[in-house]
Design an enzyme around this catalytic site. Structure first.
Site, short mmCIF file in Angstrom:
data_model
loop_
_atom_site.label_atom_id
_atom_site.label_comp_id
_atom_site.label_asym_id
_atom_site.label_seq_id
_atom_site.Cartn_x
_atom_site.Cartn_y
_atom_site.Cartn_z
N ASP A 482 -18.31 11.46 8.43
CA ASP A 482 -17.51 11.47 9.52
C ASP A 482 -16.07 11.35 9.10
O ASP A 482 -15.12 12.07 9.57
CB ASP A 482 -17.83 11.00 10.84
N CYS A 483 -15.60 10.26 8.25
CA CYS A 483 -14.39 10.16 7.99
C CYS A 483 -13.69 11.12 7.12
O CYS A 483 -12.57 11.66 7.11
CB CYS A 483 -14.18 8.86 7.12
#
Length: 759
Positions: A482-483
């Site tokens: 997700d980063c």
């Protein structure tokens, strides 16, 4: 006075960086810093927190904000906005509130383009570091008297009224954290007859003594020589010599669990214990309710205090530990097996420790693993360069706020920067904040991981990292799905804006690298895990030895990771329609189906990294809306919107208790209070679901609460912790209180029709 330094490697010859330390944030004490007025202001903030500490709120991370706002001479120039009872919100009112928040958020950006912020909350982090420093003899070399004073301030500020400490800020007292914080105070020099220390010791004794501490506690107390190793279940280093096709091989475990038990197994295999010092002997007397030499250590091996227990060991797990304990370990600790097998296993384990240390520039994967890996290196060779490199990175974990000094999980620089940039971009005021966007863009580009782990990384059980972003800074090195996705989204959005304002866009090949990481993370069911592809068997969770956390043995797919990845890939396809088109279309279809499949019957989604149903539902609705799913054409969207409307409080806010996470059902905050961060999530979820086209009233009510809660300088007040991990522990993201309300107001101004006061 404490000052934060950013992007600074100092003069330590044992520290090195992949990007010239961009994103690094360390606190240093300067006795000559600050005016008398500034020092008085800091003391006022400290006093205010201590006075109100039993509210259970985390720090508002004010020391850093005070420093930076003074350095920038920030003054809020946009008048405050208040919406009266029965008054309709005009576009101008919403715009002013949004701009006030955006300007404040822009003002707390650091010189290297990131948003420094505290990431903390659990109350078991600092004790292992202190034990490690005490054993290694570096306590006074690493920690000055000011460090120790501020660490004690933090510990005392979060002591519960009953004398104990909870698993996290605001949690009920348990044996694990009460023991750890008691030991921390004693290692920091506090005497046993201090009132608060006595109160903590009484709590431990009133709950039958320290022998019922959970397994991680038993491990660290054995290392400190306050326990005997025979009180611990086996952690054999021989696991690292098993064939990788064996399901219980560490390569099949989630990375954090794997790297936690890697140095644990080394220390267990060596049966390392600290020398007996007067303090260690005192701790034995103070913590146990019976003489040390009369304790039946084998009997306490499976004991766990009721207050500590969240995930009870299944019978099959205890059977495995008993088999290893009674049959395997007696052999492995005796000749010839200790030479033929155990020593070989220890060497193999140490080889993996060194690889992970080097690949993270000795930051290691996180704060639980850092002291363990450092101590293992010291046990191997106390004079090695490995130890010196570890010591140089300790400051990366320490954070100062008005509640004192704590050890962070590790930095959240890349995560916070991606969210802050998207919050500012949602405001659509590019020319007002162009320099901030330019600086943030540079930080994000400089923070992308440019290479895979060195050597034959697959044989070291690592996944590709080239093109990814980490949770913290580039030096950390650990890819996160997700980063990667959220930072990729930023770069894609910024590539559409004038380069003379926001800087040159990233090269296409770097976009392709990021997309490659994301595509290869997707599971067969369409979901995405956090760090590495999920390929292990779910039954392995039955072997979870960590009594206070859940779902941490193998990688699991998460609604948030899947949502972020889907959003990023949709944006990428729009700008690069010819790149791996068939794969990308398949990725999108599978991800959309996964999100619909995991929706719960009440219309919500369970969030894994934020609290909890509010967080997960917003993420799911955002991705589904970007994929073309609307209130009209998608039942999942309608059900999600219905859930959010159902849990909205009468005054328009949203407020969910952290207890939703462990109990796995929606639980509101006491008194049905609202939390502004969660209000922003709920409000954005409704906007994404198309609620404005059905009936915008719920959105207006949430917006009114955000607008009226804004402070004079454009900030928002700190309230309850809103992050969580592994079902049972909260995580404090101090940046969330600015980022998400600004993001919500930005979307409100630009996506929800509002009346104008202009004639």
């Amino acid at each position: 006075m404490w000052r934060l330094k950013v992007a600074d490697g100092g003069n330590d010859p044992y520290i090195y960086s992949m990007n010239n330390f961009i994103g690094r944030q360390i606190w240093e004490f300067d006795p000559n810093a600050g005016t008398p007025e500034e020092r008085a202001e800091i003391e006022r903030l400290r006093h205010h927190f201590t006075k109100n500490r039993h509210k259970g709120f985390p720090s508002a991370d004010l020391l850093w904000r005070v420093q930076l706002l003074r350095e920038k001479n920030f003054k809020q120039s946009i008048p405050a906005v208040k919406v009266g009872d029965g008054e309709e919100i005009s576009y101008e009112m919403a715009l002013d509130a949004m701009r006030r928040g955006a300007h404040f958020l822009a003002a707390i950006q650091a010189s290297d383009g990131h948003w420094p912020s505290e990431t903390s909350g659990p109350l078991f982090y600092v004790c292992p570091l202190l034990i490690c420093m005490y054993i290694m003899g570096f306590m006074d070399k690493v920690f000055s008297p000011e460090h120790k004073k501020e660490m004690m301030r933090y510990i005392y500020n979060h002591q519960n009224e009953d004398g104990g400490w909870g698993l996290h800020v605001g949690g009920h007292s348990n044996m694990f954290c009460t023991t750890f914080n008691y030991i921390s105070l004693r290692l920091l020099g506090e005497e046993p007859d201090v009132e608060a220390v006595c109160k903590a010791r009484n709590w431990i004794h009133d709950h039958d003594g320290v022998t019922s501490i959970l397994s991680w506690g038993k491990t660290w107390l054995s290392i400190l020589n306050v326990f005997d190793w025979s009180a611990s279940n086996p952690m054999p280093p021989e696991y690292w010599m098993l064939p990788t096709w064996v399901p219980i091989h560490p390569s099949n475990m989630m990375c954090y669990t794997r790297i936690t038990y890697m140095p644990m197994s080394y220390l267990y295999g060596k049966r390392f214990q600290a020398p007996l010092t007067p303090l260690v002997l005192q701790l034995r007397d103070e913590l146990h309710t019976q003489p040390y030499d009369q304790i039946n250590w084998r009997k306490v091996r499976h004991m766990c205090a009721t207050e500590d227990l969240y995930f009870p060991h299944p019978f099959v797990q205890d059977l495995l530990w008993d088999t290893l304990y009674l049959l395997s370990e007696p052999l492995m600790t005796r000749w010839p097996f200790n030479k033929l097998i155990r020593q070989k296993a220890l060497n193999e384990t140490m080889r993996h420790i060194h690889y992970e240390d080097e690949n993270s520039r000795y930051i290691t994967i996180g704060c639980v693993e850092k002291p363990l890996c450092m101590l293992a290196c010291w046990v191997e060779d106390p004079n090695s360069e490995y130890v010196k490199k570890h010591l140089a990175r300790i400051p990366d974990y320490l954070w100062m706020a008005e509640d004192g000094m704590k050890m962070q999980s590790f930095g959240s620089q890349s995560w916070d920067a991606a969210l802050a940039m998207q919050a500012l971009l949602s405001c659509n005021i590019t020319r007002e904040i162009g320099s901030v966007l330019n600086s943030g863009h540079d930080f994000i580009k400089n923070s992308q991981v440019r290479n895979n782990p060195p050597g034959d990384y697959k044989s070291m059980f690592r996944y590709m990292s080239k093109g990814s972003w980490t949770f913290s800074d580039c030096d950390h090195g650990w890819q996160v799905s997700d980063c990667t996705a959220e930072n990729l989204k930023c770069c894609l959005l910024l590539s559409l804006l004038p380069p003379d304002i926001v800087g040159e866009k990233m090269e296409p090949e770097r976009f392709y690298d990021a997309v490659n990481v994301i595509l290869n993370m997707q599971s067969k069911n369409g979901g995405l895990p956090a760090w590495e592809p999920a390929s292990s068997y779910y039954w392995m969770e039955w072997l979870n030895p960590v009594e206070f956390l859940e779902d941490l043995i193998i990688e699991h797919q998460h609604v948030e990771c899947t949502s972020s990845a889907l959003q990023a890939i949709l944006l990428f396809r729009k700008q690069y329609p010819g790149h791996r088109r068939k794969e990308i279309n398949n990725f999108i279809n599978k991800a959309v189906q996964f999100l619909q499949d995991i929706q719960l019957p009440d219309g919500s989604w369970y969030g894994n990294w934020g609290i909890c149903y509010t967080y997960g539902t917003w993420f799911a609705l955002k991705a589904l809306s970007m994929a073309g799913k609307t209130y009209e054409n998608c039942e999942a969207v309608r059900k999600g919107a219905n859930f959010l409307r159902k849990i909205q409080n009468p005054e328009g806010g949203f407020g969910e208790s952290y207890l939703s996470c462990p109990y796995k059902r929606y639980i509101p905050l006491d008194g049905k209070r609202s939390n502004l961060v969660q209000t922003a999530w709920g409000m954005m979820g409704l906007i994404c679901a198309g609620q404005a086209d059905v009936d915008p009233t719920p959105i207006h009510r949430a917006a009114k609460l955000l607008i009226n809660s804004q402070t004079e300088d454009g900030d928002f007040p700190q309230e309850e912790i809103t992050g969580e991990f592994f079902k049972n522990c909260t995580l404090h993201f101090a940046a969330f209180r600015e980022v998400f309300p600004v993001m919500a107001l930005g979307e409100y101004c630009n996506k929800v029709p509002l009346p104008s006061k202009k004639k």
